[in-house]
Write an enzyme that holds these catalytic residues in place. Structure first.
Site, mmCIF file in Angstrom:
data_model
loop_
_atom_site.group_PDB
_atom_site.id
_atom_site.type_symbol
_atom_site.label_atom_id
_atom_site.label_comp_id
_atom_site.label_asym_id
_atom_site.label_seq_id
_atom_site.Cartn_x
_atom_site.Cartn_y
_atom_site.Cartn_z
ATOM 1 N N ASP A 1 0.861 -1.176 0.000
ATOM 2 C CA ASP A 1 0.000 0.000 0.000
ATOM 3 C C ASP A 1 0.909 1.242 0.000
ATOM 4 O OD1 ASP A 1 -2.519 1.257 0.222
ATOM 5 O OD2 ASP A 1 -2.471 1.230 2.389
ATOM 6 N N LYS B 1 -1.197 -1.560 -4.612
ATOM 7 C CA LYS B 1 -2.031 -0.356 -4.697
ATOM 8 C C LYS B 1 -1.103 0.828 -4.966
ATOM 9 C CE LYS B 1 -5.478 -0.644 -1.239
ATOM 10 N NZ LYS B 1 -5.993 -0.148 0.060
ATOM 11 N N VAL C 1 -9.795 -2.981 0.618
ATOM 12 C CA VAL C 1 -10.289 -4.303 0.204
ATOM 13 C C VAL C 1 -10.219 -5.309 1.353
ATOM 14 C CG1 VAL C 1 -9.750 -3.994 -2.242
ATOM 15 C CG2 VAL C 1 -8.002 -4.922 -0.726
ATOM 16 N N ASP D 1 -8.032 -8.487 6.062
ATOM 17 C CA ASP D 1 -9.073 -8.416 7.081
ATOM 18 C C ASP D 1 -9.767 -7.071 7.165
ATOM 19 O OD1 ASP D 1 -6.540 -7.302 8.145
ATOM 20 O OD2 ASP D 1 -7.758 -6.927 9.922
HETATM 21 P P1 IMP Z 1 1.697 -0.377 3.843
HETATM 22 O O1 IMP Z 1 2.727 -0.371 4.930
HETATM 23 O O2 IMP Z 1 0.945 0.926 3.775
HETATM 24 O O3 IMP Z 1 2.246 -0.785 2.492
HETATM 25 O O4 IMP Z 1 0.554 -1.369 4.282
HETATM 26 C C1 IMP Z 1 0.657 -2.684 4.177
HETATM 27 C C2 IMP Z 1 -0.272 -3.383 5.161
HETATM 28 O O5 IMP Z 1 -1.475 -2.639 5.412
HETATM 29 C C3 IMP Z 1 -0.710 -4.675 4.552
HETATM 30 O O6 IMP Z 1 0.167 -5.721 4.895
HETATM 31 C C4 IMP Z 1 -2.109 -4.857 5.094
HETATM 32 O O7 IMP Z 1 -2.060 -5.577 6.312
HETATM 33 C C5 IMP Z 1 -2.622 -3.469 5.360
HETATM 34 N N1 IMP Z 1 -3.513 -3.008 4.264
HETATM 35 C C6 IMP Z 1 -3.241 -2.067 3.342
HETATM 36 N N2 IMP Z 1 -4.271 -1.878 2.502
HETATM 37 C C7 IMP Z 1 -5.240 -2.739 2.913
HETATM 38 C C8 IMP Z 1 -6.574 -3.026 2.421
HETATM 39 O O8 IMP Z 1 -7.088 -2.464 1.436
HETATM 40 N N3 IMP Z 1 -7.251 -3.983 3.116
HETATM 41 C C9 IMP Z 1 -6.750 -4.629 4.194
HETATM 42 N N4 IMP Z 1 -5.506 -4.409 4.662
HETATM 43 C C10 IMP Z 1 -4.763 -3.458 4.037
HETATM 44 MG MG MG Z 2 -3.729 -6.027 8.121
#
Ligand code: IMP
Ligand code: MG
Length: 185
Positions: A105, A133, A155, A161
């Protein structure tokens, strides 16, 4: 517990499409790691459904380990800082590590994990994520294998979750946050 039909907005990736893509990823990984010792590292908990399907499509011998990290952000928005809540059991020094993640993300989680694992000097270190994403990216992440690129929507399903529930669903769907009531548990 609220029935997911009440807040499901749209099925982004249906179960058949998902399995077909996971099979393709498994085949590609099997080709790329032919003759190499492969060590899969799954980031708990979101990556676990993807991992258990993916490994059954990987035909080269491989081993498996898990780690869990927690972010200091809120449930739906991570920050730059994470900490290890459950570390790997095995050493990764000199091994071909493939990180298996549910979603990239902002990119903060995977970046921190990659930085930590690099200090242990694996022979190689690659990233396999089920979902990407890119619109939300804050840091550049090297993604070697990706299941699906998705739009900037929250999502759930297939490991992902909503407040720890609905990970079992065999598809990936968007949630209508106006209709979702976490307090109904
Ligand atoms: P990042 O550190 O922002 O890249 O986030 C990664 C983590 O956020 C993932 O491993 C997920 O656990 C959670 N996450 C990010 N987007 C979503 C989503 O749309 N649905 C559920 N969990 C998400
Ligand atoms: Mg999570």
């Amino acid at each position: 517990m609220q029935d997911y039909h009440e807040f499901l907005d749209e099925i982004l990736v249906d179960a058949v499409t998902l399995q077909k893509r996971v099979a393709e990823l498994g085949a590609q990984i099997s080709l790329d790691y032919q003759g190499k010792d492969l060590h899969l590292v799954c980031i708990l908990r979101g990556g676990v459904v993807f991992l258990t399907d993916l490994m059954r499509y990987i035909t080269v011998p491989h081993t498996l380990d898990f780690m869990a990290v927690s972010s200091y952000g809120t449930a739906r928005q991570s920050t730059g800082q994470i900490r290890i809540t459950y570390d790997l059991k095995d050493e990764i020094h000199d091994r071909n590590v493939l990180l298996v993640e549910d979603i990239v993300d902002s990119g903060y989680t995977i970046t921190s994990v990659l930085d930590m694992l690099r200090t242990r000097h694996p022979r190689s270190l690659r990233v396999c994520t089920m979902l990407d994403k890119p619109e939300r990216r804050e840091v550049v992440v090297p993604i070697d294998y990706c299941g699906f690129v998705i739009p900037n929507k929250f999502v759930f399903g297939y490991g992902l979750d909503l407040d720890e529930y609905y990970r079992n669903l065999p598809f990936i769907a968007t949630v209508n946050l106006n209709k979702y009531k976490p307090e109904s548990r």
